[in-house]
Write a protein that holds these residues in place. Structure first.
Motif, PDB file in Angstrom:
ATOM      1  N   ARG A  21      10.000   4.651  -6.787  1.00 30.95           N
ATOM      2  CA  ARG A  21       9.493   3.317  -6.478  1.00 30.95           C
ATOM      3  C   ARG A  21       7.992   3.219  -6.732  1.00 30.95           C
ATOM      4  O   ARG A  21       7.261   4.207  -6.622  1.00 30.95           O
ATOM      5  CB  ARG A  21       9.780   2.955  -5.016  1.00 30.95           C
ATOM      6  CG  ARG A  21      11.238   2.616  -4.778  1.00 30.95           C
ATOM      7  CD  ARG A  21      11.487   2.069  -3.373  1.00 30.95           C
ATOM      8  NE  ARG A  21      12.812   1.462  -3.330  1.00 30.95           N
ATOM      9  CZ  ARG A  21      13.060   0.187  -3.584  1.00 30.95           C
ATOM     10  NH1 ARG A  21      12.062  -0.631  -3.882  1.00 30.95           N
ATOM     11  NH2 ARG A  21      14.290  -0.290  -3.540  1.00 30.95           N
ATOM     12  N   THR A  23       4.667   1.016  -5.432  1.00 33.24           N
ATOM     13  CA  THR A  23       4.283   0.241  -4.248  1.00 33.24           C
ATOM     14  C   THR A  23       3.001  -0.540  -4.485  1.00 33.24           C
ATOM     15  O   THR A  23       1.984   0.019  -4.912  1.00 33.24           O
ATOM     16  CB  THR A  23       4.094   1.165  -3.038  1.00 33.24           C
ATOM     17  OG1 THR A  23       5.301   1.896  -2.807  1.00 33.24           O
ATOM     18  CG2 THR A  23       3.758   0.357  -1.791  1.00 33.24           C
ATOM     19  N   PHE A  77      -0.122  -0.996  -8.640  1.00 32.46           N
ATOM     20  CA  PHE A  77       0.890  -0.269  -7.879  1.00 32.46           C
ATOM     21  C   PHE A  77       0.482   1.193  -7.755  1.00 32.46           C
ATOM     22  O   PHE A  77      -0.261   1.709  -8.587  1.00 32.46           O
ATOM     23  CB  PHE A  77       2.253  -0.334  -8.571  1.00 32.46           C
ATOM     24  CG  PHE A  77       2.826  -1.714  -8.705  1.00 32.46           C
ATOM     25  CD1 PHE A  77       3.707  -2.216  -7.752  1.00 32.46           C
ATOM     26  CD2 PHE A  77       2.489  -2.517  -9.784  1.00 32.46           C
ATOM     27  CE1 PHE A  77       4.238  -3.478  -7.878  1.00 32.46           C
ATOM     28  CE2 PHE A  77       3.011  -3.795  -9.914  1.00 32.46           C
ATOM     29  CZ  PHE A  77       3.890  -4.282  -8.965  1.00 32.46           C
ATOM     30  N   SER A 112       7.540  -2.551  -2.356  1.00 29.50           N
ATOM     31  CA  SER A 112       7.792  -1.645  -3.469  1.00 29.50           C
ATOM     32  C   SER A 112       9.013  -2.090  -4.262  1.00 29.50           C
ATOM     33  O   SER A 112       9.883  -2.807  -3.752  1.00 29.50           O
ATOM     34  CB  SER A 112       7.981  -0.211  -2.956  1.00 29.50           C
ATOM     35  OG  SER A 112       9.194  -0.085  -2.238  1.00 29.50           O
TER      36      SER A 112
END
Length: 224
Positions: A21, A23, A77, A112
């Motif tokens: 993932r 985030t 991210f 996320s």
């Protein structure tokens, strides 16, 4: 050599240093007074920013004031596992405690997405860590939004008198411009700093959003 999604997920599941993932961490809305606020209070104020993102189903990209090189905005991210994420957030907390006037870059509040979704659906890519002026020579101006400055300036006699610019601990990815997304695909996972942020979020969040999120992680619980 390629692999299936399940093979990719299985490899990540057996690694503590990898995550599937990406985030995005946010901070309080512009104009909110942060003077004399503790880091914990600032995180609770950031919940309103998260709720706006979820309501609009859109993340507004940062510009040059958010350390983006060039004229394009970009959404940032972190490609870090949960434990690494809370360590990065605690680093921001320490910076704030050391200097209360320190600019808030992000809080432990955000959301996320599955990494292949950011890559395929939104054109997200890892940033290019390099000294900015060198990176500009290697990339076209249309790609400068991917540049993150990296410099180790020291002396030849190795006396450790270094001037360092290094944000590689964030393993940053970016999406060019703003990023619209859909809650209904069940891809969105919520990140909140502590139990008080969870209470704030659940109290204010609409049933539609709660119905469609993938889950909630409380970062400070990772440290217990």
């Amino acid at each position: 050599m390629g692999m299936t999604f399940n093979q990719w997920a299985a490899r990540i599941a057996n690694r503590t240093d990898l995550t599937g993932r990406l985030t995005h961490l946010t901070k309080p809305l512009a104009g909110v007074e942060l003077t004399d606020k503790s880091f914990e209070e600032i995180n609770r104020l950031a919940v309103d920013s998260l709720l706006k993102i979820l309501s609009d189903q859109k993340i507004i990209g940062s510009d040059r004031t958010g350390y983006i090189v060039g004229t394009d905005r970009a959404v940032c991210f972190q490609d870090t596992p949960i434990y690494g994420l809370i360590q990065n957030v605690e680093h921001e907390k320490h910076r704030r405690i050391t200097n209360p006037k320190e600019k808030i870059r992000y809080c432990g509040v955000g959301l996320s997405f599955i990494k292949p979704s950011i890559y395929h659906n939104h054109g997200g890519r890892p940033v290019f860590y390099e000294k900015t002026e060198i990176a500009k020579e290697k990339l076209s101006a249309s790609e400068w939004w991917r540049i993150v400055d990296l410099e180790y300036i020291g002396t030849e006699n190795n006396d450790w008198n270094w001037d360092i610019v290094d944000w590689t601990h964030e393993r940053e990815w970016r999406v060019k411009g703003d990023m619209s997304f859909t809650l209904e695909n069940g891809n969105v996972h919520i990140v909140l700093y502590d139990p008080l942020c969870v209470t704030e979020f659940l109290t204010k969040c609409s049933p539609h959003i709660l119905k469609n999120i993938h889950g909630i992680t409380t970062l400070t619980s990772v440290l217990m």
